[in-house]
Design a protein around this motif. Structure first.
Motif: not given
Length: 280
Positions: A104-127
């Motif tokens: 898995v190259g850096w492009r797809r690893w970047t997409a994975i990280v960005v996708g989970f940032i989207g999850v954090l926006i949805i669930v908003r942990p700590g709020t």
């Protein structure tokens, strides 16, 4: 059809049907349909498998996904659970490194990280908006990813009917002692519709998916699964009066865009594409 499964599960939960019984119903009705359709014509060929251990592990992965998801939908809107579940292709991509040895190259690893940032926006942990049930949805997505990878291992080994049979019978046997000991019957006619509908939605959804793959490869079919967010939103809003909040409009497109990027990248690299709809 897959939205129908989640809608039925949420409705039955609100009707005071225990979560494990709901999962049991989903697979017991599915098992009954599969057995009635295929057993007369195939006989023992329906239960013959070349990889029984893989079948059991695959069935276990889907069962964990179902239990986690059906529990989570009692506390979260369907729009939230559906959006988080779209991380499944991201998890498949990440797990393909240790489990399948795929690079898995850096492009797809970047997409994975960005996708989970989207999850954090949805669930908003700590709020105050964060609900622990979100972790159950992520667990369901991870289990669904494992299910998908094991399904790839069984490709060409066992028929779709045999795979459906083992998924259903494993769940029925595993859950029967718990479901039957705390059984609850529906009390309203509309509850009965969802009582039987959950298994019917599951069977029809799986069969339509199998038929679709008979006409086109996964790389062509996969993007259409993201249309499920439309049906999830409609069900959440119209049936349960839970409209999406503003953060879902921000986070969900990020998750979906990350999954679509991985789809485009893997299609370009001619790799098997993970379907974003987990097989409940």
């Amino acid at each position: 059809m897959f939205t129908g499964i989640d809608t039925s599960a949420k409705w039955l939960g609100l009707a005071a049907i225990p979560a494990l019984q709901i999962v049991f119903l989903r697979y017991a009705i599915h098992l009954g349909i599969v057995t009635a359709i295929y057993l007369p014509g195939r006989g023992l060929d329906l239960v013959r498998t070349g990889q029984i251990k893989t079948q059991v592990l695959r069935a276990c992965a889907l069962l964990v996904a179902s239990v986690c998801n059906f529990t989570a939908v009692q506390y979260l809107p369907l729009t939230v659970t559906g959006s988080i579940h779209f991380t499944m292709p991201l998890i498949v991509c990440a797990l393909s490194v240790p489990l399948l040895g795929e690079p898995v190259g850096w492009r797809r690893w970047t997409a994975i990280v960005v996708g989970f940032i989207g999850v954090l926006i949805i669930v908003r942990p700590g709020t105050d908006a964060f609900h622990p049930a979100s972790l159950l949805v992520l667990t369901a997505a991870a289990s669904s990813a494992l299910y998908f990878l094991l399904t790839r291992r069984l490709a060409g080994v066992d028929s779709a009917a045999t795979q459906q049979f083992y998924v259903a019978i494993f769940a029925v046997i595993a859950l029967a002692p718990f479901a039957l000991s705390d059984w609850a019957w529906p009390t309203r006619p509309i509850d009965w519709a969802f009582f039987f509908g959950i298994g019917l939605f599951g069977y029809v959804g799986h069969q339509l998916s199998v038929l679709a793959h008979g006409f086109a490869p996964a790389a062509v079919i996969a993007p259409f699964a993201y249309l499920q967010i439309i049906f999830m939103t409609a069900s959440s809003w119209l049936i349960f009066n839970e409209p999406p909040d503003v953060w879902l409009y921000v986070g969900a497109p990020i998750v979906i865009a990350s999954g679509l990027y991985i789809w485009l990248r893997e299609r370009h690299l001619a790799k098997p594409v993970a379907e974003p709809v987990y097989r409940r």
